[in-house]
Design a protein around this motif. Sequence first.
Motif, short mmCIF file in Angstrom:
data_model
loop_
_atom_site.label_atom_id
_atom_site.label_comp_id
_atom_site.label_asym_id
_atom_site.label_seq_id
_atom_site.Cartn_x
_atom_site.Cartn_y
_atom_site.Cartn_z
N PRO A 77 0.83 -1.21 0.00
CA PRO A 77 0.00 0.00 0.00
C PRO A 77 0.86 1.26 0.00
N GLU A 78 0.59 2.19 -0.90
CA GLU A 78 1.37 3.42 -1.00
C GLU A 78 1.34 4.21 0.31
N SER A 79 0.23 4.15 1.01
CA SER A 79 0.07 4.92 2.25
C SER A 79 1.06 4.49 3.33
N GLU A 80 1.65 3.31 3.19
CA GLU A 80 2.55 2.80 4.22
C GLU A 80 4.02 2.88 3.83
N LEU A 81 4.32 3.55 2.71
CA LEU A 81 5.70 3.59 2.24
C LEU A 81 6.62 4.38 3.17
N ALA A 82 6.11 5.46 3.77
CA ALA A 82 6.96 6.24 4.68
C ALA A 82 7.36 5.41 5.90
N TRP A 83 6.39 4.67 6.44
CA TRP A 83 6.68 3.77 7.56
C TRP A 83 7.68 2.71 7.12
N TYR A 84 7.50 2.18 5.92
CA TYR A 84 8.38 1.12 5.41
C TYR A 84 9.79 1.66 5.21
N ARG A 85 9.90 2.88 4.67
CA ARG A 85 11.22 3.42 4.36
C ARG A 85 12.06 3.56 5.62
N GLN A 86 11.46 3.96 6.73
CA GLN A 86 12.23 4.12 7.95
C GLN A 86 12.89 2.80 8.35
N ARG A 87 12.17 1.71 8.21
CA ARG A 87 12.72 0.41 8.58
C ARG A 87 13.80 -0.04 7.59
N VAL A 88 13.62 0.29 6.34
CA VAL A 88 14.65 -0.01 5.35
C VAL A 88 15.93 0.76 5.67
N ASP A 89 15.77 2.04 6.06
CA ASP A 89 16.94 2.84 6.41
C ASP A 89 17.69 2.24 7.59
N TRP A 90 16.97 1.74 8.59
CA TRP A 90 17.64 1.13 9.74
C TRP A 90 18.45 -0.09 9.31
N ILE A 91 17.90 -0.87 8.39
CA ILE A 91 18.62 -2.05 7.90
C ILE A 91 19.85 -1.64 7.10
N ASP A 92 19.71 -0.64 6.22
CA ASP A 92 20.84 -0.19 5.41
C ASP A 92 21.96 0.37 6.27
N GLU A 93 21.60 1.10 7.33
CA GLU A 93 22.63 1.66 8.21
C GLU A 93 23.41 0.55 8.91
N PHE A 94 22.74 -0.53 9.25
CA PHE A 94 23.42 -1.66 9.88
C PHE A 94 24.35 -2.37 8.89
N LEU A 95 23.99 -2.39 7.61
CA LEU A 95 24.79 -3.10 6.61
C LEU A 95 26.14 -2.45 6.35
#
Length: 405
Positions: free
Chosen positions: A158-176
């Motif tokens: 759902p497009e409405s949840e992309l901002a929430w999703y992006r934050q979690r992706v950023d946390w994963i990328d920072e750990f990588l």
Amino acid sequence: MDVDQILSGLYSEAGRQDPYPWYAALHEHGPISTIPNRPEHSTVSAVAVGYDLVDQVLRDPEWYKQAPPGWQDQEILRTFQSSMMFVNPPDHGRMRGVFARTFTPRRLGALEPVIVRVVDTLLDRMADAGADGGEVDFVADFAYPVPALVMAEFIGLPESELAWYRQRVDWIDEFLDVAGKTPQRLALANQAAEELRAWYRDLIAHRRNHPGEDLISGLVEALDSGDVDLTEEELISNLIVLFNASFVTTVYMFSNGLPVLLAHPDTVAALPGDEPLAQGCVDEVLRLESPVHFLARAAPRDTVLGGVPVARDENVLLIIAGANRDPHRFPEPERFDPRRDGPPSLAFGVGPHFCLGSAVSRLEGRIGLPRLFARFPRLAVSQPADYSGSLFLRGIDKLFVNTGG
């Protein structure tokens, strides 16, 4: 300058902002170098920048991905180790085969109108935001939402949840990142994995009752019918990793590429309507400013690689971005040339782990860049670029521009 000095410089703040002089210095030592004073407990014994050697290792299925110690105790590492991007044969082939069936030419063709619609909608928003000389953040308003919205429709998010999703992706990328293994970043990456797994479980349950034409609906149907050898938890792990990998690299393809292209106004002016040039620009941007800078592979046995001994189970750091600027394979490697002859870049990897989403990413670039410059022929960068500071996924996170409208 010896290899230790080069690596110290590479890991410095200056190296994070511009690693290419350090890669060039590594090339002076040859295609591969031993790391003489590696940190205690490190399993990385050598660093490779030669194109042919990096290509050789990535194509060899015996060189494997080594799981980090204690991975069973961390949610984010358990997610990685149950996804095709991080596992080795035979599990890698079993998982990849399931997803490879979905990346068909027919499905890719069906994405073209989706990409056109998404790009044009975002260009309209940029025009409104940049009216009367206002600045626009190219990353927030174009480079990020293009792949995010396309993949959201492709996968069924759902497009409405992309901002929430992006934050979690950023946390994963920072750990990588190589400097990302701090307790704080590990905790956030674990939280991201836990929350994303719960979110996907709910989405899968919803798709079972309300199937659509999206990727998840098709995968759930295949899973429930017994047609594929994949568990639901493996499906979730692969969706997390697939969505993350597919759009982060595309974000940086756009954001890293814009300053490069704007430095060549004749190319920019010729892009709209020139499909071969658009393809060449995408390929050359990916070579010159690779989003993924390195990978690692462990030796299957005691061996000698490019004249350097590598013991069994020790890792070689493969500098993708350095191999893409190997002067032995790319004459004048720092020069942008969209009509360049030579081997393909290694930006999306090669061999068994070649990025499944690369065709989607390239298509987004071939469609998005010409339409961007057709709409804004006087587009100009208005502030210095803000790079991520990561050595693993290197890209511009903020890039303010004037649209010239």
